[in-house]
Design an enzyme around this catalytic site. Sequence first.
Site, PDB file in Angstrom:
ATOM      1  N   LYS A  22       0.735  -1.429  -0.231  1.00  0.00           N
ATOM      2  CA  LYS A  22       0.211   0.055   0.056  1.00  0.00           C
ATOM      3  C   LYS A  22       0.856   1.395   0.059  1.00  0.00           C
ATOM      4  O   LYS A  22       0.659   2.149  -0.728  1.00  0.00           O
ATOM      5  CB  LYS A  22      -0.903  -0.024   1.313  1.00  0.00           C
ATOM      6  N   ASN A  23       2.007   1.641   0.847  1.00  0.00           N
ATOM      7  CA  ASN A  23       2.664   2.422   0.949  1.00  0.00           C
ATOM      8  C   ASN A  23       3.545   2.692  -0.135  1.00  0.00           C
ATOM      9  O   ASN A  23       4.174   3.683  -0.510  1.00  0.00           O
ATOM     10  CB  ASN A  23       3.199   2.692   2.488  1.00  0.00           C
ATOM     11  N   ARG A  92      -4.866  11.059   3.806  1.00  0.00           N
ATOM     12  CA  ARG A  92      -3.461  12.025   4.033  1.00  0.00           C
ATOM     13  C   ARG A  92      -2.625  11.974   2.877  1.00  0.00           C
ATOM     14  O   ARG A  92      -1.955  12.933   2.436  1.00  0.00           O
ATOM     15  CB  ARG A  92      -2.770  11.744   5.342  1.00  0.00           C
ATOM     16  N   CYS A 116      -5.123  12.826  11.545  1.00  0.00           N
ATOM     17  CA  CYS A 116      -6.115  11.356  11.552  1.00  0.00           C
ATOM     18  C   CYS A 116      -6.006  10.853  12.886  1.00  0.00           C
ATOM     19  O   CYS A 116      -5.715  11.286  13.996  1.00  0.00           O
ATOM     20  CB  CYS A 116      -5.698  10.463  10.525  1.00  0.00           C
ATOM     21  N   PRO A 122       1.373  16.844  10.913  1.00  0.00           N
ATOM     22  CA  PRO A 122       1.695  18.259   9.918  1.00  0.00           C
ATOM     23  C   PRO A 122       2.676  17.939   8.823  1.00  0.00           C
ATOM     24  O   PRO A 122       3.019  16.780   8.680  1.00  0.00           O
ATOM     25  CB  PRO A 122       2.540  18.914  11.172  1.00  0.00           C
ATOM     26  N   MET A 123       2.793  18.954   8.059  1.00  0.00           N
ATOM     27  CA  MET A 123       3.802  18.801   6.870  1.00  0.00           C
ATOM     28  C   MET A 123       4.714  19.872   6.876  1.00  0.00           C
ATOM     29  O   MET A 123       5.478  20.247   5.559  1.00  0.00           O
ATOM     30  CB  MET A 123       2.734  19.036   5.592  1.00  0.00           C
ATOM     31  N   ASP A 124       5.358  20.275   7.810  1.00  0.00           N
ATOM     32  CA  ASP A 124       6.453  21.368   7.966  1.00  0.00           C
ATOM     33  C   ASP A 124       7.685  20.876   7.282  1.00  0.00           C
ATOM     34  O   ASP A 124       8.322  21.452   6.552  1.00  0.00           O
ATOM     35  CB  ASP A 124       6.760  21.703   9.564  1.00  0.00           C
TER      36      ASP A 124
HETATM   37  C1  EPZ Z   1       4.030   7.161   6.152  1.00  0.00           C
HETATM   38  O1  EPZ Z   1       3.250   8.170   6.666  1.00  0.00           O
HETATM   39  C2  EPZ Z   1       3.215   5.728   6.109  1.00  0.00           C
HETATM   40  N1  EPZ Z   1       2.038   6.158   5.098  1.00  0.00           N
HETATM   41  C3  EPZ Z   1       2.603   5.388   7.444  1.00  0.00           C
HETATM   42  O2  EPZ Z   1       1.803   4.359   7.244  1.00  0.00           O
HETATM   43  C4  EPZ Z   1       3.652   5.229   8.508  1.00  0.00           C
HETATM   44  O3  EPZ Z   1       3.006   4.856   9.661  1.00  0.00           O
HETATM   45  C5  EPZ Z   1       4.576   6.324   8.578  1.00  0.00           C
HETATM   46  O4  EPZ Z   1       5.142   6.593   7.040  1.00  0.00           O
HETATM   47  C6  EPZ Z   1       5.982   6.193   9.374  1.00  0.00           C
HETATM   48  O5  EPZ Z   1       6.627   4.926   8.906  1.00  0.00           O
HETATM   49  C7  EPZ Z   1       2.469   6.031   3.747  1.00  0.00           C
HETATM   50  O6  EPZ Z   1       3.354   5.825   3.451  1.00  0.00           O
HETATM   51  C8  EPZ Z   1       1.147   6.312   2.981  1.00  0.00           C
HETATM   52  P1  EPZ Z   1       6.112  10.548   8.211  1.00  0.00           P
HETATM   53  P2  EPZ Z   1       3.865   9.647   6.828  1.00  0.00           P
HETATM   54  O7  EPZ Z   1       6.243  11.594   7.443  1.00  0.00           O
HETATM   55  O8  EPZ Z   1       4.896   9.773   5.472  1.00  0.00           O
HETATM   56  C9  EPZ Z   1       5.623  13.713  11.877  1.00  0.00           C
HETATM   57  C10 EPZ Z   1      -0.089   2.951   7.523  1.00  0.00           C
HETATM   58  O9  EPZ Z   1      -0.496   2.341   8.517  1.00  0.00           O
HETATM   59  N2  EPZ Z   1       5.875  14.569  10.620  1.00  0.00           N
HETATM   60  O10 EPZ Z   1       7.327   9.451   8.532  1.00  0.00           O
HETATM   61  O11 EPZ Z   1       2.937  10.461   7.122  1.00  0.00           O
HETATM   62  C11 EPZ Z   1       4.296  12.871  11.875  1.00  0.00           C
HETATM   63  O12 EPZ Z   1       3.343  13.557  12.304  1.00  0.00           O
HETATM   64  C12 EPZ Z   1       0.550   4.406   7.479  1.00  0.00           C
HETATM   65  O13 EPZ Z   1       0.182   2.423   6.466  1.00  0.00           O
HETATM   66  C13 EPZ Z   1       5.840  15.937  10.888  1.00  0.00           C
HETATM   67  O14 EPZ Z   1       5.981  16.328  12.101  1.00  0.00           O
HETATM   68  O15 EPZ Z   1       4.865   9.625   8.122  1.00  0.00           O
HETATM   69  C14 EPZ Z   1       4.561  11.470  12.312  1.00  0.00           C
HETATM   70  O16 EPZ Z   1       4.351  11.764  13.705  1.00  0.00           O
HETATM   71  C15 EPZ Z   1       0.146   4.993   8.788  1.00  0.00           C
HETATM   72  N3  EPZ Z   1       6.058  16.826  10.107  1.00  0.00           N
HETATM   73  C16 EPZ Z   1       6.056  11.423  12.261  1.00  0.00           C
HETATM   74  O17 EPZ Z   1       6.454  12.802  11.595  1.00  0.00           O
HETATM   75  C17 EPZ Z   1       6.183  16.630   8.611  1.00  0.00           C
HETATM   76  O18 EPZ Z   1       6.534  17.487   7.763  1.00  0.00           O
HETATM   77  C18 EPZ Z   1       6.369  10.420  10.985  1.00  0.00           C
HETATM   78  O19 EPZ Z   1       5.712  10.946   9.813  1.00  0.00           O
HETATM   79  C19 EPZ Z   1       5.875  15.092   8.572  1.00  0.00           C
HETATM   80  C20 EPZ Z   1       5.901  14.277   9.614  1.00  0.00           C
END
Ligand code: EPZ
Length: 421
Positions: A22-23, A92, A116, A122-124
């Site tokens: 999926k990811n 997302r 969610c 966030p997306m910073d």
């Molecule tokens: C990906 O999400 C996956 N989703 C998630 O899988 C997975 O849990 C996650 O990576 C961590 O491995 C997809 O690939 C579609 P991150 P992503 O950016 O990219 C924070 C599932 O169940 N953050 O690595 O959103 C964020 O809030 C899903 O398949 C910021 O603060 O994860 C989180 O706490 C759930 N600022 C942490 O970092 C940002 O700009 C990790 O986020 C980006 C993220």
Amino acid sequence: MEKYVIIGGNRLSGKVRLSGGKNAVLTILPACLMSKGVCTLYDVPRLSDVFVMIEVLERLGAKVEFYGNKMTVDASQIVSIEVSEHLTRMMRASNLVMGPILSRFREVKVAYPGGCSIGSRPMDQHLRGMKALGAHVTERYGYIEAQATKLAGAEICLDFPSVGATENLMMTATLADGVTILRNAAREPEIVDLQCFLNNMGARIKGAGTDVIKIDGVKELNSAEHSIIPDRVEAGTFIIIAALTKGDVVIENIIPEHLEAVIAKVREAGVEILELNNNLRVTCRKQIRGVDIKTMPFPGFPTDMQAQLMAMLAVSEGTGVITETIFENRYKHVDEFRRMGADIRVEGHVAIVKGVKKLSGAYVEASDLRAGAALVTAGLIAEGVSVIGNLQHIDRGYEGLESKLRDLGADIIRVEDINGK
Ligand code: EPZ
């Protein structure tokens, strides 16, 4: 709303073949927008998240055909650079079209994806990197807008290895002028798969899978064909299901090095796992022991396997401690496990799980897709009948879960709720 009804207690045995990840597909589909031609993808899982992403691409003007697990994406005629709130709130990962649209059209407008059930998300990191590449970014009226007269390669160091930010910035830098070095990049296998696909289209990227990725910008990308890597989280989920049901299951189409941390931890708990090329054979004849885990970025123990491991600890001998370091709110499944008789205490980011002899069947609800899979796992070993609601979460990430489980001997059916709630 549909529900699963599960009668627990069956030992599962036989073979199960993993679906495409999926990811992986949720970042490769947006990458197709960067090609002026037609891309062909194989092993695409039929998941609700994939159908949402198809809707996003079609709203932008791409033509998508999806038969079985084969998909073609024709992005030659993109007519929009905007993704609405309706779609970004549904999923997302729709924010992963930002990099592709910005790099190809030098402008993009995406409704803020919002949080969610597992955190604010966030997306910073994404936006900081896009600014470093020359984009002017504004956030207003619930939208993120980015414009760039010129995208120029830059040195970017992420504050932490965000998967999505790494993917979005790789794609933004692919069509920028000059070389981009992305440091403290995420190392997940899905990022290596994205690099492979982008390079097939004509990109010049190397280093994915390490924490430093070098992107040498090119002028345009062409058509490409690609097979999606198998789903490592589905793999981990079936390993734990096979172990807890004291079964004997062969998992096919697996890439063991994509989940070494999970395999090591489950072996530490006493489960036998035999690697046979790209198959794993999982058996468990002993009482499973409690183990401790701390979720970490790849190659550490994945947060997406935290709930499933909690199901294992719930019936292990002794106590296991889980520390969730990735998301700030990923313990919503604890209350549902308690309904089944689990002994779990949560203190901040830490969950202390004291193994009990048996779980009992109950009516429980999935709060997110991995929690849903973990509750199915618990239902398969609980005494009596379990009913699992909110299947829409599970359908986001598990292709044909009930038929795969029935083929292994599970007593599970999907029913429509008569009063439709
Ligand atoms: C990906 O999400 C996956 N989703 C998630 O899988 C997975 O849990 C996650 O990576 C961590 O491995 C997809 O690939 C579609 P991150 P992503 O950016 O990219 C924070 C599932 O169940 N953050 O690595 O959103 C964020 O809030 C899903 O398949 C910021 O603060 O994860 C989180 O706490 C759930 N600022 C942490 O970092 C940002 O700009 C990790 O986020 C980006 C993220």
